[in-house]
Motif scaffolding. Structure first.
Motif, PDB file in Angstrom:
ATOM      1  N   GLU A   1     -15.579 150.054 -50.939  1.00 19.80           N
ATOM      2  CA  GLU A   1     -16.223 151.108 -51.721  1.00 19.80           C
ATOM      3  C   GLU A   1     -15.440 151.403 -52.995  1.00 19.80           C
ATOM      4  OE1 GLU A   1     -16.653 154.585 -49.284  1.00 19.80           O
ATOM      5  OE2 GLU A   1     -17.628 153.483 -47.656  1.00 19.80           O
ATOM      6  N   ASN A   2     -14.126 151.348 -52.896  1.00 21.75           N
ATOM      7  CA  ASN A   2     -13.250 151.686 -54.024  1.00 21.75           C
ATOM      8  C   ASN A   2     -12.929 150.494 -54.923  1.00 21.75           C
ATOM      9  OD1 ASN A   2     -13.168 154.313 -53.040  1.00 21.75           O
ATOM     10  ND2 ASN A   2     -11.264 153.976 -51.892  1.00 21.75           N
ATOM     11  N   GLY A   3     -13.483 149.333 -54.607  1.00 23.62           N
ATOM     12  CA  GLY A   3     -13.222 148.146 -55.404  1.00 23.62           C
ATOM     13  C   GLY A   3     -11.866 147.518 -55.170  1.00 23.62           C
ATOM     14  N   GLU A   4     -11.215 147.850 -54.042  1.00 24.08           N
ATOM     15  CA  GLU A   4      -9.882 147.344 -53.745  1.00 24.08           C
ATOM     16  C   GLU A   4      -9.899 146.100 -52.856  1.00 24.08           C
ATOM     17  OE1 GLU A   4      -7.997 150.653 -51.942  1.00 24.08           O
ATOM     18  OE2 GLU A   4      -7.873 151.829 -53.783  1.00 24.08           O
ATOM     19  N   LEU A   5     -11.048 145.764 -52.317  1.00 24.80           N
ATOM     20  CA  LEU A   5     -11.164 144.582 -51.459  1.00 24.80           C
ATOM     21  C   LEU A   5     -11.698 143.436 -52.309  1.00 24.80           C
ATOM     22  CD1 LEU A   5     -10.877 143.458 -48.580  1.00 24.80           C
ATOM     23  CD2 LEU A   5     -13.264 144.103 -48.177  1.00 24.80           C
ATOM     24  N   THR A   6     -10.832 142.507 -52.615  1.00 25.99           N
ATOM     25  CA  THR A   6     -11.180 141.415 -53.524  1.00 25.99           C
ATOM     26  C   THR A   6     -11.271 140.092 -52.777  1.00 25.99           C
ATOM     27  OG1 THR A   6      -8.881 140.814 -54.030  1.00 25.99           O
ATOM     28  CG2 THR A   6      -9.853 142.641 -55.284  1.00 25.99           C
ATOM     29  N   GLY A   7     -11.463 139.040 -53.538  1.00 25.94           N
ATOM     30  CA  GLY A   7     -11.528 137.712 -52.948  1.00 25.94           C
ATOM     31  C   GLY A   7     -10.232 137.255 -52.333  1.00 25.94           C
TER      32      GLY A   7
ATOM     33  N   TYR B   1     -11.303 139.969 -37.579  1.00 29.52           N
ATOM     34  CA  TYR B   1     -12.724 140.149 -37.254  1.00 29.52           C
ATOM     35  C   TYR B   1     -13.442 140.909 -38.357  1.00 29.52           C
ATOM     36  CZ  TYR B   1     -16.904 141.817 -34.819  1.00 29.52           C
ATOM     37  OH  TYR B   1     -18.201 142.102 -34.473  1.00 29.52           O
ATOM     38  N   ALA B   2     -12.846 142.028 -38.798  1.00 27.89           N
ATOM     39  CA  ALA B   2     -13.471 142.819 -39.853  1.00 27.89           C
ATOM     40  C   ALA B   2     -13.576 142.013 -41.147  1.00 27.89           C
ATOM     41  CB  ALA B   2     -12.680 144.102 -40.074  1.00 27.89           C
ATOM     42  N   ALA B   3     -12.530 141.257 -41.463  1.00 28.75           N
ATOM     43  CA  ALA B   3     -12.556 140.433 -42.672  1.00 28.75           C
ATOM     44  C   ALA B   3     -13.660 139.383 -42.592  1.00 28.75           C
ATOM     45  CB  ALA B   3     -11.196 139.771 -42.874  1.00 28.75           C
TER      46      ALA B   3
ATOM     47  N   ILE C   1       5.595 140.887 -48.104  1.00 28.75           N
ATOM     48  CA  ILE C   1       5.922 139.894 -49.125  1.00 28.75           C
ATOM     49  C   ILE C   1       4.664 139.127 -49.540  1.00 28.75           C
ATOM     50  CG2 ILE C   1       7.184 137.750 -49.558  1.00 28.75           C
ATOM     51  CD1 ILE C   1       9.405 138.866 -47.733  1.00 28.75           C
ATOM     52  N   SER C   2       3.855 138.753 -48.564  1.00 29.86           N
ATOM     53  CA  SER C   2       2.623 138.038 -48.855  1.00 29.86           C
ATOM     54  C   SER C   2       1.680 138.901 -49.686  1.00 29.86           C
ATOM     55  CB  SER C   2       1.945 137.605 -47.559  1.00 29.86           C
ATOM     56  OG  SER C   2       0.729 136.937 -47.803  1.00 29.86           O
ATOM     57  N   ARG C   3       1.568 140.174 -49.344  1.00 25.30           N
ATOM     58  CA  ARG C   3       0.732 141.093 -50.127  1.00 25.30           C
ATOM     59  C   ARG C   3       1.194 141.143 -51.583  1.00 25.30           C
ATOM     60  NH1 ARG C   3       1.277 146.756 -50.144  1.00 25.30           N
ATOM     61  NH2 ARG C   3       3.497 146.250 -50.430  1.00 25.30           N
ATOM     62  N   ASP C   4       2.506 141.242 -51.773  1.00 26.62           N
ATOM     63  CA  ASP C   4       3.051 141.326 -53.127  1.00 26.62           C
ATOM     64  C   ASP C   4       2.786 140.047 -53.913  1.00 26.62           C
ATOM     65  OD1 ASP C   4       3.973 143.848 -52.505  1.00 26.62           O
ATOM     66  OD2 ASP C   4       6.035 143.197 -52.100  1.00 26.62           O
ATOM     67  N   GLU C   5       2.778 138.920 -53.237  1.00 29.18           N
ATOM     68  CA  GLU C   5       2.578 137.642 -53.912  1.00 29.18           C
ATOM     69  C   GLU C   5       1.114 137.344 -54.220  1.00 29.18           C
ATOM     70  OE1 GLU C   5       6.412 135.220 -51.992  1.00 29.18           O
ATOM     71  OE2 GLU C   5       4.388 134.913 -51.192  1.00 29.18           O
ATOM     72  N   THR C   6       0.208 137.885 -53.395  1.00 29.39           N
ATOM     73  CA  THR C   6      -1.204 137.519 -53.520  1.00 29.39           C
ATOM     74  C   THR C   6      -2.111 138.654 -53.962  1.00 29.39           C
ATOM     75  OG1 THR C   6      -1.672 138.077 -51.198  1.00 29.39           O
ATOM     76  CG2 THR C   6      -0.911 135.824 -51.675  1.00 29.39           C
ATOM     77  N   ASP C   7      -1.636 139.895 -53.876  1.00 25.45           N
ATOM     78  CA  ASP C   7      -2.455 141.083 -54.166  1.00 25.45           C
ATOM     79  C   ASP C   7      -3.593 141.256 -53.169  1.00 25.45           C
ATOM     80  OD1 ASP C   7      -2.679 143.390 -55.719  1.00 25.45           O
ATOM     81  OD2 ASP C   7      -4.289 142.538 -56.941  1.00 25.45           O
ATOM     82  N   ALA C   8      -3.413 140.703 -51.967  1.00 23.23           N
ATOM     83  CA  ALA C   8      -4.382 140.950 -50.899  1.00 23.23           C
ATOM     84  C   ALA C   8      -4.250 142.393 -50.415  1.00 23.23           C
ATOM     85  CB  ALA C   8      -4.145 139.979 -49.747  1.00 23.23           C
ATOM     86  N   LEU C   9      -5.263 142.876 -49.713  1.00 26.73           N
ATOM     87  CA  LEU C   9      -5.245 144.233 -49.176  1.00 26.73           C
ATOM     88  C   LEU C   9      -4.402 144.254 -47.902  1.00 26.73           C
ATOM     89  CD1 LEU C   9      -6.614 147.134 -49.451  1.00 26.73           C
ATOM     90  CD2 LEU C   9      -8.143 146.325 -47.628  1.00 26.73           C
TER      91      LEU C   9
END
Length: 306
Positions: free
Chosen positions: A58-64, A81-83, A129-137
């Motif tokens: 909803e907030n535009g924070e979930l990207t590819g 599962y949710a992903a 660390i992975s989040r910081d490298e990829t910008d995943a949620l």
């Protein structure tokens, strides 16, 4: 970070149609089981995961880039599962000793599984660390407001399904479930956390006056193995007066066996922990007291059931 009952109600509306309304059964006079082991992926965790992902969408924070999470197993399964349901990728970090059935299910759900470290804390550090490298949620296993609010929808269901109850016994790892339920129920009933003696994150925090790190181990460590109680859970525990009971390893093993032999419920050790408080008489209900026991996880190897 705080959570209130309005957050829980908003979560319930947001995840409607995404999660199951799990049944309750009265197994003996005054004792009710809430069968959250029948939830998608075999635990309560999809409630929080869907709330986190849907709000981010909803907030535009979930990207590819999708999501990244760390887990002993169940939180990772929920995130994967949710992903998958929302059409984004998931990378899940789990300890190297995570149960094989959980790891296999993660891969079945299409997750990229990375095994690192010997406990949740190490897997979480790698996920950050992975989040910081990829910008995943980043989806935390228990200490994000959206996660706690989503888990709290269990409490809202209880208020609708059980006409009157006095006490809820909830297994505690990092505290997301017990915090969410206590927030939803408020002063309508007493909420008590039940923990293994070898993984007492809530108990340690209540004694210290704040969340503190400590060792974890034992038969339930794969699902209740948080080294430190979540900050949100501690704040809720103080506000709502959540208590903590400790149960021995032998009591957890015996409770798991009884759940299988007496009720035909195949559960993991973490899910047997709340019932262990009753089965071992660590918690003894007063005359006329109605107690709800959260039976919260089914991701176990049936071959290990005694």
């Amino acid at each position: 970070m705080t959570v209130n009952v309005q957050d829980v109600r908003a979560a319930a509306e947001r995840i409607t149609g995404r999660v199951r309304r799990t049944p309750v059964i009265e197994v003996s006079p005054g004792i009710v089981f809430k069968l959250e082991l029948l939830q998608h992926t075999g635990s309560f965790k999809p409630r929080g995961a869907f709330n986190r992902l849907l709000l981010a969408k909803e907030n535009g924070e979930l990207t590819g880039q999708g999501v990244v999470a760390a887990s002993g197993g169940n939180a990772g399964l929920a995130s994967a599962y949710a992903a998958r349901e929302l059409g984004v990728p998931a990378r899940i970090f789990v300890p190297v000793n995570a149960p094989a059935p959980k790891v296999a299910k993660l891969r079945t759900l299409g997750a990229d599984v990375v095994q690192v470290g010997n406990e949740y804390a190490e897997a979480y550090a790698a996920a950050v660390i992975s989040r910081d490298e990829t910008d995943a949620l980043l989806v935390h296993a228990f200490d994000q407001p959206e996660i706690v609010a989503g888990q709290g929808t269990v409490g809202l269901e209880l208020l609708e399904q059980v006409e009157a109850f006095d006490t809820v016994l909830v297994a505690v790892g990092g505290g997301g479930l017990v915090a969410g339920i206590a927030t939803a129920i408020g002063d309508r009933a007493k909420v008590i956390g039940v923990e293994p003696v070898l993984a007492p994150a809530l108990h340690r925090a209540l004694e210290a006056g704040q969340p503190v790190d400590g060792p974890v181990g034992g038969v339930a460590a794969d699902s209740l193995g948080a080294r430190r109680l979540g900050d949100i859970a501690f704040a809720v525990a103080q506000k709502e007066g959540i208590g903590s009971l400790l149960v021995e390893e032998e009591a957890i093993i015996a409770a798991r066996s009884k759940l299988w032999h007496d009720y035909h419920l195949a559960v993991e050790h973490g899910a047997a922990t709340a019932f262990a408080a009753l089965d071992s008489a660590v918690y003894q209900p007063a005359d006329g007291e109605r107690v709800v026991v959260l039976v919260c996880g089914a991701n176990t190897d049936p071959a290990t059931l005694p």
